[in-house]
Design a protein around this motif. Structure first.
Motif, PDB file in Angstrom:
ATOM      1  N   THR A   1       0.843  -1.197   0.000  1.00 29.30           N
ATOM      2  CA  THR A   1       0.000   0.000   0.000  1.00 29.30           C
ATOM      3  C   THR A   1       0.875   1.242   0.000  1.00 29.30           C
TER       4      THR A   1
ATOM      5  N   LEU B   1       0.574   5.540   0.488  1.00 29.76           N
ATOM      6  CA  LEU B   1      -0.273   6.654   0.924  1.00 29.76           C
ATOM      7  C   LEU B   1       0.596   7.904   1.045  1.00 29.76           C
TER       8      LEU B   1
ATOM      9  N   THR C   1      -6.583   5.284   3.159  1.00 29.06           N
ATOM     10  CA  THR C   1      -6.398   6.565   2.493  1.00 29.06           C
ATOM     11  C   THR C   1      -5.964   7.592   3.520  1.00 29.06           C
TER      12      THR C   1
ATOM     13  N   GLY D   1     -11.754   0.244  -2.222  1.00 29.82           N
ATOM     14  CA  GLY D   1     -10.858   1.350  -2.493  1.00 29.82           C
ATOM     15  C   GLY D   1     -11.335   2.625  -1.832  1.00 29.82           C
ATOM     16  N   LEU D   2     -10.423   3.345  -1.155  1.00 33.97           N
ATOM     17  CA  LEU D   2     -10.729   4.625  -0.527  1.00 33.97           C
ATOM     18  C   LEU D   2      -9.802   5.685  -1.105  1.00 33.97           C
ATOM     19  N   THR D   3     -10.355   6.845  -1.456  1.00 31.62           N
ATOM     20  CA  THR D   3      -9.548   7.963  -1.942  1.00 31.62           C
ATOM     21  C   THR D   3     -10.065   9.246  -1.327  1.00 31.62           C
ATOM     22  N   ALA D   4      -9.259   9.858  -0.471  1.00 29.92           N
ATOM     23  CA  ALA D   4      -9.647  11.111   0.161  1.00 29.92           C
ATOM     24  C   ALA D   4      -9.054  12.285  -0.596  1.00 29.92           C
TER      25      ALA D   4
ATOM     26  N   LEU E   1     -14.456  11.899   0.704  1.00 25.59           N
ATOM     27  CA  LEU E   1     -14.045  10.512   0.531  1.00 25.59           C
ATOM     28  C   LEU E   1     -14.772   9.855  -0.629  1.00 25.59           C
TER      29      LEU E   1
ATOM     30  N   ASP F   1      -5.903   1.720  -9.305  1.00 29.04           N
ATOM     31  CA  ASP F   1      -5.485   2.742  -8.357  1.00 29.04           C
ATOM     32  C   ASP F   1      -6.273   4.007  -8.632  1.00 29.04           C
TER      33      ASP F   1
ATOM     34  N   VAL G   1      -6.276   8.105  -7.182  1.00 28.08           N
ATOM     35  CA  VAL G   1      -5.478   9.018  -6.362  1.00 28.08           C
ATOM     36  C   VAL G   1      -6.001  10.433  -6.541  1.00 28.08           C
TER      37      VAL G   1
ATOM     38  N   THR H   1       0.569   6.532  -6.249  1.00 31.38           N
ATOM     39  CA  THR H   1       0.008   7.554  -5.379  1.00 31.38           C
ATOM     40  C   THR H   1       0.506   8.905  -5.851  1.00 31.38           C
TER      41      THR H   1
END
Length: 671
Positions: A407, A409, A465, A516-519, A532, A571, A573, A626
């Motif tokens: 991972t 970040l 994230t 999948g989390l993307t902040a 989010l 992915d 980002v 990322t």
């Protein structure tokens, strides 16, 4: 040949006299759409067929491969049988000082000569014999390889020495009574007139050195009237900090493929630069993988127990597609660094290899190896010619380590990074360890800080994230666990680490489907990165705005369930890739290699699409991506990409229409 088999496990330590002090320079920096061939599966690669490359200043013309005799360039074609070396200066007259040589240079050489007396040189033992626990007088002999005796060529001593080949003398400077040591080495022609090439393993050790010298044309035994002396051209001191070794060999797991070193020496005690004393050096000649099999190559080195060079001429062959192999008898410990010379005229030739590489040169005294002389050795040579800063030990480690990253970040975590608005990198590893790599504001990363020890806990983190959820300048980490828990780790930094968890949701059946989390800042009505985007297992895409320590709030559907598109996302980002300031964009890498930026996601949804790379691009082989602000500015427009070979690249200042220039942070694993 038993040449330092232990060195791959040795601790990293470079001597004070070969101080390496700046970030590494990448040997190959491929454009973003053409990553290193080692990042692409074998079925996608094409064998090399190009001719060898010679440095532009070199007058020699290399051969085009094993099927054609080598072009000797300015050197005379080799005569049948052993070549007679030049005898050197029998009765030299007054010597003219080389241009630019100072009295201080001469003083250093005189001091070196006072230490390296003929007696000390004769009693010196091979550096690899010392490290392997052997003795120079009784070297180990290995049996001939079964079924290959017809390939072996006899070796002979060259009583008068070879002007461009010599003993490389090394003295440990740790205050203890250590034996004097040596390797073999060859002079390389250059504009500086002062370069020598040897094996990297001769210089990569855990002790500092002093009184290091190159003695070209050295021959053992007392001199007779009218014959050259034992040190016919004098001693040439290694200059402090002027050793160029590839960073991959300086790592904790040195790569056999770059077992070569270029160093610069000062003038001798008579004020002569190396090539003013011996004549032109050997011409560095690069060799493609398809040209490792050569018709006629001369091998020269100084085995333990004797200081008269041993020489042999034979054909070479390719070994493992990346080493040059030659079968010559008697090349035991001490010969490491000795040159492979093509078009040899008895004094010099085209330098196509140096004893080293595979098993630091081989485990048998009748088979020797060289790492392939490709653009990597040419890069070190060019660094030496330009007097560029040598490579250093990469603080990020080797590619083998990065192959275990699971991972990536990015955010502002370290206290210095918060003050300077610099991006940092958090990595979760396959063993459950979590690490923080602070940014250095110059598109690079510093040494890691452990946030969590390895163990089973963080292996259960399913999606992660980073955002600015709790309202201050230090970023927070949001984690969705395998059991559906949703945890916010507040103000992660080098002190707090992961010690401030806030549980937003307990175990549940819904969030087990978050993949999948993307902040980012996606239109939540404030300037914080607290919105989010969630990608679900059924391909639904959801946007939650203004997430904070109390939980999730407003929800907006971006893509419907069971759509045929978002199941292919690998992915996603958040970043600032479009020219406009304000809300952020979404970078997506797809399973087929397409790379896309969705401009101003909150306002435009998926309608503001920009394609940076088409389907079937090499980006289908990247493993993690990322984005952060690593160049000192506040825009999150620098992409970090990890490739299967462990290569870590940064594409700085990426826009919505073009990937940025590639910066190589960790070279690919090649052995």
């Amino acid at each position: 040949m038993n040449r330092i088999p232990w060195v791959r496990a040795a601790a990293v330590g470079v001597c004070a006299s070969i101080a390496l002090a700046v970030p590494a320079v990448a040997a190959h920096q491929a454009p973003p759409d053409a990553p290193d061939a080692r990042d692409v599966p074998a079925a996608m690669t094409t064998p090399a067929t190009a001719d060898p490359v010679t440095p532009s200043h070199g007058p020699a013309t290399p051969s085009s491969g094993p099927a054609k005799p080598p072009s000797p360039g300015p050197a005379k074609p080799p005569s049948p049988g052993p070549a007679k070396p030049s005898p050197g200066p029998a009765n030299p007259g007054p010597v003219k000082r080389s241009q630019g040589v100072t009295q201080e240079d001469i003083r250093k050489a005189q001091e070196l000569e006072r230490y390296w007396t003929p007696e000390r040189i004769r009693s010196a033992v091979p550096v690899d014999a010392v490290r392997a626990g052997e003795t120079a007088q009784a070297p180990l002999r290995a049996p001939h390889a079964a079924g290959r005796s017809a390939l072996f060529a006899p070796s002979h001593q060259v009583a008068s020495g070879v002007p461009t080949v010599g003993v490389f003398l090394i003295r440990s400077d740790d205050g203890s009574a250590t034996p004097n040591q040596f390797c073999s080495a060859g002079a390389v022609t250059s504009p500086t007139k002062s370069l020598v090439l040897t094996a990297a393993h001769c210089l990569r050790g855990d002790k500092p050195y002093r009184n290091v010298a190159f003695v070209p044309g050295y021959r053992g035994g007392a001199s007779q009237a009218g014959e050259p002396g034992e040190r016919p051209y004098g001693l040439f001191p290694m200059e402090l900090g002027k050793v160029w070794i590839d960073e991959r060999y300086l790592s904790s797991s040195p790569s056999d493929d770059v077992d070569f070193a270029v160093l610069r020496v000062g003038p001798n005690s008579q004020g002569q630069l190396l090539e003013d004393a011996i004549g032109r050096g050997n011409t560095l000649t690069t060799v493609p993988a398809a040209g490792l099999a050569r018709r006629e190559v001369t091998l020269t080195g100084y085995p333990g127990g004797q200081k008269t060079p041993l020489q042999c001429t034979n054909a070479t062959r390719a070994f493992q597609g990346r080493f040059m192999e030659i079968a010559c008898d008697g090349f035991r410990t001490g010969v490491s660094g000795g040159p492979f010379l093509e078009g040899f005229d008895g004094s010099r030739g085209n330098l196509v290899g140096a004893i080293g590489g595979y098993k630091t040169g081989g485990l048998q005294e009748n088979i020797s190896y060289s790492a392939q002389f490709d653009n990597d050795v040419l890069r070190l040579y060019n660094q030496a010619v330009a007097d560029a800063a040598p490579d250093t030990v990469n603080p990020l480690g080797a590619a083998g380590t990065w192959q275990h990253a699971t991972t990536f970040l990015t955010g502002r975590f370290h206290s210095d990074s918060v003050r300077n608005s610099t991006g940092d990198l958090i990595v979760r590893w396959s063993d459950g360890e979590v690490s923080l790599y602070p940014g250095n504001r110059t598109y690079g990363l510093g040494k890691d800080i452990q946030l969590e020890k390895k163990g089973p806990t963080w292996k259960q983190a399913k999606a992660l994230t980073v955002g600015e959820f709790t309202g201050n300048s230090t970023d927070d980490l949001l984690v969705s666990w395998a059991d559906g828990k949703l945890t916010l780790y507040k103000d992660v930094n080098e002190t707090n680490k992961l010690h401030n968890p806030i549980q937003l949701k307990g175990p549940n059946g819904t969030w087990t489907h978050a993949v999948g989390l993307t902040a980012g800042r996606f239109g939540g009505g404030n300037a914080r990165r607290d919105d989010l985007v969630v990608r679900w297992s059924d391909a639904e895409m959801t946007l939650y705005t203004n997430v904070d320590g109390r939980g999730l709030h407003a929800e907006k559907q971006l893509a419907k369930r069971k759509n045929t598109t978002w199941s292919h996302a690998r992915d996603s980002v958040a970043g600032n890739f479009a020219a406009a300031t304000g809300d952020q964009d979404l970078f997506v890498r797809w399973s087929d290699g397409e790379v896309t930026v969705y401009e101003n996601l909150g306002a435009k949804g998926f309608k503001g699409e920009h394609r940076l790379r088409p389907a079937k691009s090499p980006w289908q082989y990247s493993t993690l991506v990322t984005a952060g602000a690593f160049g000192g500015g506040t825009r999150q427009d620098d992409l970090l990409a990890l490739w299967p070979s462990g290569k870590l690249s940064m594409y700085d200042d990426t826009t919505a229409t073009a990937l940025g220039r590639e910066r190589l942070l960790v070279p690919a694993r090649i052995s």
